[in-house]
Design a protein around this motif. Structure first.
Motif, short mmCIF file in Angstrom:
data_model
loop_
_atom_site.label_atom_id
_atom_site.label_comp_id
_atom_site.label_asym_id
_atom_site.label_seq_id
_atom_site.Cartn_x
_atom_site.Cartn_y
_atom_site.Cartn_z
N ASN A 1 -25.27 -18.93 40.84
CA ASN A 1 -26.07 -18.68 42.04
C ASN A 1 -27.38 -18.01 41.67
O ASN A 1 -27.41 -17.13 40.82
N THR A 2 -28.46 -18.40 42.31
CA THR A 2 -29.77 -17.80 42.06
C THR A 2 -30.00 -16.67 43.05
O THR A 2 -29.84 -16.84 44.25
N ILE A 3 -30.37 -15.51 42.51
CA ILE A 3 -30.61 -14.32 43.32
C ILE A 3 -32.09 -13.97 43.23
O ILE A 3 -32.58 -13.64 42.15
N PRO A 4 -32.82 -14.04 44.34
CA PRO A 4 -34.23 -13.65 44.31
C PRO A 4 -34.36 -12.12 44.36
O PRO A 4 -33.66 -11.46 45.12
N VAL B 1 -26.25 -7.46 47.02
CA VAL B 1 -26.71 -7.17 45.67
C VAL B 1 -26.89 -5.66 45.54
O VAL B 1 -27.57 -5.05 46.36
N THR B 2 -26.26 -5.07 44.55
CA THR B 2 -26.39 -3.64 44.31
C THR B 2 -27.43 -3.41 43.22
O THR B 2 -27.38 -4.05 42.18
N ILE B 3 -28.35 -2.50 43.47
CA ILE B 3 -29.38 -2.16 42.50
C ILE B 3 -29.19 -0.69 42.13
O ILE B 3 -29.25 0.18 43.00
N ALA C 1 -33.57 -6.90 46.90
CA ALA C 1 -32.72 -8.06 46.65
C ALA C 1 -31.91 -8.32 47.90
O ALA C 1 -31.86 -7.50 48.82
N GLY C 2 -31.28 -9.45 47.94
CA GLY C 2 -30.53 -9.86 49.11
C GLY C 2 -29.33 -8.97 49.40
O GLY C 2 -28.91 -8.15 48.57
#
Length: 67
Positions: free
Chosen positions: A28-31, A54-56, A50-51
């Motif tokens: 899967n592509t995550i922008p 998504v954990t940053i 991020a979407g």
């Protein structure tokens, strides 16, 4: 880490965003959008977006999260 990317940015007005497309292990592509909002002295302020789902985390927080 096995792969990396190094960038140099200019300090032009309105030229403060970088977009990444990251592929997860399922293909899967995550922008991801990174915006540099302030440069003061030796510090830079940036926002990473991020979407949903998504954990940053900063590196030192990743270590604590794995405990």
């Amino acid at each position: 880490m096995s792969k990396g990317l190094a960038l140099t940015r200019t300090t032009k007005p309105n030229d403060n965003e970088v977009f990444f497309l990251v592929e997860d292990s399922n293909g899967n592509t995550i922008p991801i959008k990174q915006t540099f909002t302030r440069l003061r002295g030796g510090q830079i302020k940036m926002i990473i977006e991020a979407g949903e789902g998504v954990t940053i985390l900063r590196g030192e927080l990743m270590t604590k999260a794995k405990r």
